[in-house]
Design an enzyme around this catalytic site. Structure first.
Site, PDB file in Angstrom:
ATOM      1  N   ASN A 192       0.869  -1.179   0.000  1.00 29.73           N
ATOM      2  CA  ASN A 192       0.000   0.000   0.000  1.00 29.73           C
ATOM      3  C   ASN A 192       0.902   1.224   0.000  1.00 29.73           C
ATOM      4  O   ASN A 192       1.526   1.538   1.009  1.00 29.73           O
ATOM      5  CB  ASN A 192      -0.887  -0.035   1.261  1.00 29.73           C
ATOM      6  CG  ASN A 192      -1.686   1.247   1.432  1.00 29.73           C
ATOM      7  OD1 ASN A 192      -1.761   2.074   0.520  1.00 29.73           O
ATOM      8  ND2 ASN A 192      -2.290   1.418   2.599  1.00 29.73           N
ATOM      9  N   HIS A 207      -9.272   1.351   5.043  1.00 30.75           N
ATOM     10  CA  HIS A 207      -7.980   1.494   5.743  1.00 30.75           C
ATOM     11  C   HIS A 207      -8.164   2.423   6.947  1.00 30.75           C
ATOM     12  O   HIS A 207      -8.959   3.357   6.890  1.00 30.75           O
ATOM     13  CB  HIS A 207      -6.925   2.066   4.787  1.00 30.75           C
ATOM     14  CG  HIS A 207      -5.546   1.985   5.351  1.00 30.75           C
ATOM     15  ND1 HIS A 207      -5.073   2.919   6.258  1.00 30.75           N
ATOM     16  CD2 HIS A 207      -4.561   1.075   5.191  1.00 30.75           C
ATOM     17  CE1 HIS A 207      -3.834   2.575   6.610  1.00 30.75           C
ATOM     18  NE2 HIS A 207      -3.505   1.464   5.979  1.00 30.75           N
ATOM     19  N   GLU A 264      -6.506   4.792   7.999  1.00 32.47           N
ATOM     20  CA  GLU A 264      -6.293   6.213   7.707  1.00 32.47           C
ATOM     21  C   GLU A 264      -7.536   6.826   7.064  1.00 32.47           C
ATOM     22  O   GLU A 264      -7.826   8.005   7.241  1.00 32.47           O
ATOM     23  CB  GLU A 264      -5.049   6.369   6.800  1.00 32.47           C
ATOM     24  CG  GLU A 264      -3.772   6.133   7.606  1.00 32.47           C
ATOM     25  CD  GLU A 264      -2.635   5.496   6.831  1.00 32.47           C
ATOM     26  OE1 GLU A 264      -2.655   5.518   5.591  1.00 32.47           O
ATOM     27  OE2 GLU A 264      -1.713   4.953   7.489  1.00 32.47           O
ATOM     28  N   SER A 288       4.038  -1.991  10.191  1.00 31.23           N
ATOM     29  CA  SER A 288       5.496  -2.044  10.355  1.00 31.23           C
ATOM     30  C   SER A 288       6.118  -3.366   9.922  1.00 31.23           C
ATOM     31  O   SER A 288       7.077  -3.849  10.530  1.00 31.23           O
ATOM     32  CB  SER A 288       5.883  -1.716  11.811  1.00 31.23           C
ATOM     33  OG  SER A 288       5.467  -0.405  12.144  1.00 31.23           O
ATOM     34  N   GLY A 295       3.135   2.361  10.721  1.00 30.56           N
ATOM     35  CA  GLY A 295       4.096   3.448  10.558  1.00 30.56           C
ATOM     36  C   GLY A 295       4.853   3.814  11.826  1.00 30.56           C
ATOM     37  O   GLY A 295       5.485   4.859  11.900  1.00 30.56           O
ATOM     38  N   LYS A 354       0.130   4.279  -0.201  1.00 31.38           N
ATOM     39  CA  LYS A 354      -0.463   5.481   0.421  1.00 31.38           C
ATOM     40  C   LYS A 354      -0.228   6.692  -0.488  1.00 31.38           C
ATOM     41  O   LYS A 354      -0.203   6.542  -1.706  1.00 31.38           O
ATOM     42  CB  LYS A 354       0.081   5.672   1.839  1.00 31.38           C
ATOM     43  CG  LYS A 354      -0.076   4.385   2.658  1.00 31.38           C
ATOM     44  CD  LYS A 354       0.196   4.559   4.121  1.00 31.38           C
ATOM     45  CE  LYS A 354       0.009   3.210   4.827  1.00 31.38           C
ATOM     46  NZ  LYS A 354       0.211   3.288   6.273  1.00 31.38           N
ATOM     47  N   GLU A 370      -4.799  -4.839  10.673  1.00 31.70           N
ATOM     48  CA  GLU A 370      -3.784  -3.812  10.903  1.00 31.70           C
ATOM     49  C   GLU A 370      -4.056  -3.099  12.217  1.00 31.70           C
ATOM     50  O   GLU A 370      -4.850  -2.147  12.254  1.00 31.70           O
ATOM     51  CB  GLU A 370      -3.807  -2.788   9.760  1.00 31.70           C
ATOM     52  CG  GLU A 370      -3.550  -3.366   8.388  1.00 31.70           C
ATOM     53  CD  GLU A 370      -3.011  -2.314   7.425  1.00 31.70           C
ATOM     54  OE1 GLU A 370      -2.007  -2.605   6.769  1.00 31.70           O
ATOM     55  OE2 GLU A 370      -3.570  -1.202   7.342  1.00 31.70           O
TER      56      GLU A 370
HETATM   57  P1  13P Z   1       3.452   0.496   7.506  1.00 28.97           P
HETATM   58  O1  13P Z   1       3.929  -0.791   6.889  1.00 28.97           O
HETATM   59  O2  13P Z   1       4.154   1.705   6.954  1.00 28.97           O
HETATM   60  O3  13P Z   1       3.426   0.418   8.997  1.00 28.97           O
HETATM   61  O4  13P Z   1       1.918   0.664   7.035  1.00 28.97           O
HETATM   62  C1  13P Z   1       1.049  -0.387   7.177  1.00 28.97           C
HETATM   63  C2  13P Z   1      -0.205  -0.074   6.460  1.00 28.97           C
HETATM   64  O5  13P Z   1      -0.979   0.775   6.887  1.00 28.97           O
HETATM   65  C3  13P Z   1      -0.488  -0.800   5.212  1.00 28.97           C
HETATM   66  O6  13P Z   1      -1.788  -0.566   4.782  1.00 28.97           O
END
Ligand code: 13P
Length: 255
Positions: free
Chosen positions: A9, A94, A96, A213, A172, A11, A166
């Site tokens: 992903n 997601h 976010e 992560s 992150g 983002k 997640e």
């Molecule tokens: P990270 O791997 O940067 O922690 O992000 C995970 C994520 O939100 C994938 O959708």
């Protein structure tokens, strides 16, 4: 047996030329991998270019979001009909999107229905925030999110979906969940809820990734867990070499 699935992903990262560079580099690095399904999910504007570079490859393309209507006066939105020619997968709900763009279990459910109606394969994200975890509410929250996402989705459609577990506090932050913990939530909460909604056969068929992560140094631990069917990778999917290394390690662990 569920085939492991590793998706990146991206983002809100990468311009169109940067996206083309990444997948041009990635394609040969993973060309020989057959036991892991692979996907990248670039931003909307890079989808046509990425789609073209990856034609005929073993890397699928996904979108990071979509609206549920087919067309209409919805300024700024992208519909499943528009995505269908470019992607096979779409990330839905997601954390976010839930946090910054007001998505709820109900909007997630509408998007899941719309994706499936158009033949797109949803990657449905669930996961608790830190306060929920600390309050001992992980099971309750994740169960509610799974129930909400699959409301009125028939079993034959549910089968083709993927879930990404997640935990929000792991995204992150560099602080991944432990493989055992991810395995526990996926097996005892997510699959248990799916078995309740459908039956054990459907619950065993739906793939559930871990996300948060994930990097080359910890992917083997997650892949060694029986309930973890792969990963949804954020930051570590932004470099072709690093993402390819994650895929390669996953492929070895499952051989
Ligand atoms: P990270 O791997 O940067 O922690 O992000 C995970 C994520 O939100 C994938 O959708």
């Amino acid at each position: 047996m569920r085939k492991p699935f590793i998706a990146g992903n991206w983002k809100m990262h990468k311009t169109i030329p940067e996206a083309v560079e990444l997948v041009t580099e990635l394609r040969p690095l993973v060309a020989d991998i057959t036991n892991v399904q692979i996907a990248v999910c670039p931003p909307y504007v890079a989808l046509p270019a990425v789609h073209d570079v990856l034609l005929g490859s073993n890397i699928a393309v996904g979108a990071q979001n979509m609206f549920w209507e087919e067309e209409g006066a919805y300024t700024g939105e992208i519909s499943p009909r528009m995505l269908k020619d470019l992607v096979t997968h779409v990330i839905i709900g997601h954390s976010e999107r839930r946090k910054y763009f007001g998505e709820t279990d109900e909007t997630v459910n509408r998007k899941v229905h719309a994706a499936l109606a158009h033949g797109l394969l949803p990657i449905i994200c669930v996961g608790e925030v830190l306060e929920e975890r600390e309050a001992g509410k992980t099971e309750e929250v994740v169960r509610r999110q799974v129930m909400g996402a699959y409301k009125d989705v028939p079993a034959d459609k549910a089968r083709v979906t993927t879930i990404a577990y997640e935990p929000v506090w792991a995204i992150g932050t560099g602080k991944a969940a432990t493989p055992e913990d991810a395995n526990h939530v996926i097996g005892h909460v997510i699959r248990a809820t799916l078995a309740e909604l459908y039956d054990e056969e459907v619950a065993q068929r739906i793939r559930v990734q871990y996300g948060g992560s994930v990097k080359p140094a910890n992917i083997a631990g997650f892949m060694a867990q029986p309930e973890v069917d792969g990963a949804l990778v954020g930051g570590a999917s932004l470099k072709a070499e690093t993402f390819a290394e994650i895929i390669r390690i996953a492929s070895h662990v499952r051989k």
